[in-house]
Design an enzyme around this catalytic site. Sequence first.
Site, mmCIF file in Angstrom:
data_model
loop_
_atom_site.group_PDB
_atom_site.id
_atom_site.type_symbol
_atom_site.label_atom_id
_atom_site.label_comp_id
_atom_site.label_asym_id
_atom_site.label_seq_id
_atom_site.Cartn_x
_atom_site.Cartn_y
_atom_site.Cartn_z
ATOM 1 C CD GLN A 181 50.349 46.805 40.650
ATOM 2 O OE1 GLN A 181 49.719 47.567 40.007
ATOM 3 N NE2 GLN A 181 49.807 46.554 41.896
ATOM 4 C CG HIS A 245 45.591 50.039 40.240
ATOM 5 N ND1 HIS A 245 44.398 50.517 40.834
ATOM 6 C CD2 HIS A 245 45.942 48.917 40.754
ATOM 7 C CE1 HIS A 245 44.418 49.851 42.098
ATOM 8 N NE2 HIS A 245 45.258 48.770 41.991
ATOM 9 C CD GLU A 336 33.389 44.747 37.850
ATOM 10 O OE1 GLU A 336 33.489 44.947 36.874
ATOM 11 O OE2 GLU A 336 32.713 45.376 38.925
ATOM 12 C CE1 TYR A 346 30.972 47.070 30.628
ATOM 13 C CE2 TYR A 346 32.009 48.885 29.394
ATOM 14 C CZ TYR A 346 31.291 47.608 29.433
ATOM 15 O OH TYR A 346 31.083 47.311 28.286
ATOM 16 C CE1 TYR A 357 42.356 42.599 48.162
ATOM 17 C CE2 TYR A 357 42.334 44.722 46.968
ATOM 18 C CZ TYR A 357 42.189 43.516 46.971
ATOM 19 O OH TYR A 357 42.144 42.637 45.744
#
Length: 469
Positions: A181, A245, A336, A346, A357
């Site tokens: 990623q 991420h 979110e 948060y 998952y």
Amino acid sequence: MANLKTLSAPLLMACLSIACSAQAEKAENNYKKYCASCHGGELQGGLGSSLVDNEWKYGASDADIARVIEKGIADKGMPAWEKTLTQDDIRALIIYIREEGASAKVDAQLKSVQPQGGIFSTRHHKFKLEKVIDGFGVLWGLEFLSDGSFLLSERDGKLWQVKGKQKTEITGIPKVWAKTQGGLLDIAIKEPSSENPWVYLSYSQPSAKGAMTAIVRGKIKKHQFVDSQIIYQAAQEFHTDKGYHFGSRIVLDGGYIFFSVGDRGDRQQAQDLSRPNGKIHRLHDDGRMPTDNPFVNTPNAVKSIWSYGSRNPQGMVMSHDGLLWEAEHGPRGGDEVNIIEKGVNYGWPLISYGMNYDGTAVTNKTSAPGMAQPKHYWVPSIAVTAIDEYTGSAFARWANHLLVGSLARQEVQLLEVKGGEVISTELLLKNQGRIRDLVVGPEGFIYLAMNPDNQKGSGVYRLVPVTSM
Ligand code: HEC
């Protein structure tokens, strides 16, 4: 079978982001083992009531459902499960029930978002989906310059300027860590209408230890990235070779730069103020440290941290009324939308509406004192990426509402907002492709950096309104 198709995407993502073996899906297995005999193989009901019709005789909240599962309803024949199932199991079961309920609704919605003769009809507007240009690898960021051309980042490490049908590579950008990623990520332009504006890029900065998100700015002259300055980079000790991420959206506002860094797969570090990952950061847009950042005086804290407890924030936009909206790619059932505020926690991974998952719980808490609640969350997850505020006039009824794009579920949704709250959502586009970025263009058309469902490469597409017919 209802859930097979919808589960395959999240499970596939699990295999990319967590070490994935042929691990049994725990929540679903628990359902089959303990509940299906009475509530039906597809949760449609039998001896017990349907769990997907959105009718809750004993209360609709997560807490109500948890109570029913724990204590049972003795006089109706619903057993109590508190001795058989753990709190975590029950939490995961509730998310599973919510996912299945939502999938049943989506199947019904799907019909309504199919184009008729190439025209998509939504509550307030009709539009066509037009291809602008294609032939790219995985795209990440899209940003307009004032001459109507736009910059486009390819995650592999290429920056393009596109004018009409012409694409030109911009050379001289930093070397990136292009793995899984990571790579070249977002783009932001300071005062695009100024002469030679600063162009900011976020990217995975390589090192011997792996990579961490960094921000560079430079000017584009003769298709070269010049005068470059590193605005932010993490100390080497924070680099990691985990490939996921990165977060990485950039917002420029009022002389400041806000940017997100995902948890990089070390979820507990999102709560650790001595680390840059799992945070939203703020700096002056020339890289100086603001003296009024919330943790400048906290020992060992990374001073650029503006807020913390985030998983993978891949969308951020400053709205016309000065709210910093963030879209966070969550765990399964935990995507979110938040409003980011100074110093706020948060909650990831201590509170979440989602689960892992593989159907195991992340946490059985959805709220806790001192931790902010999302303004909206999705069960099931849509794999939310970009967020933008609609500011044009081409789609007048969407003015000042938010648009979000998704990867796995291939959706564009409209989030109607009022006074900082999300009051409703509408599905605008479905199954056209995986959305990497979404921006409102100069004419008010909505531009998508998208990987169409049936194609290998990615391209830029746009929603163009269809008025009189
Ligand atoms: C032996 C049969 C049986 C089994 C097994 C069973 N249930 Fe039930 N369940 C019922 C009955 C009967 C009701 C009450 C229906 C009514 O009053 O309309 C019920 C009600 C519920 C409700 C409340 C629904 C509402 O409308 O508010 C939930 C939630 C629920 N069950 C979840 C579960 C879960 C989760 C499991 C597995 C862990 C499970 N049930 C296992 C029989 C069963």
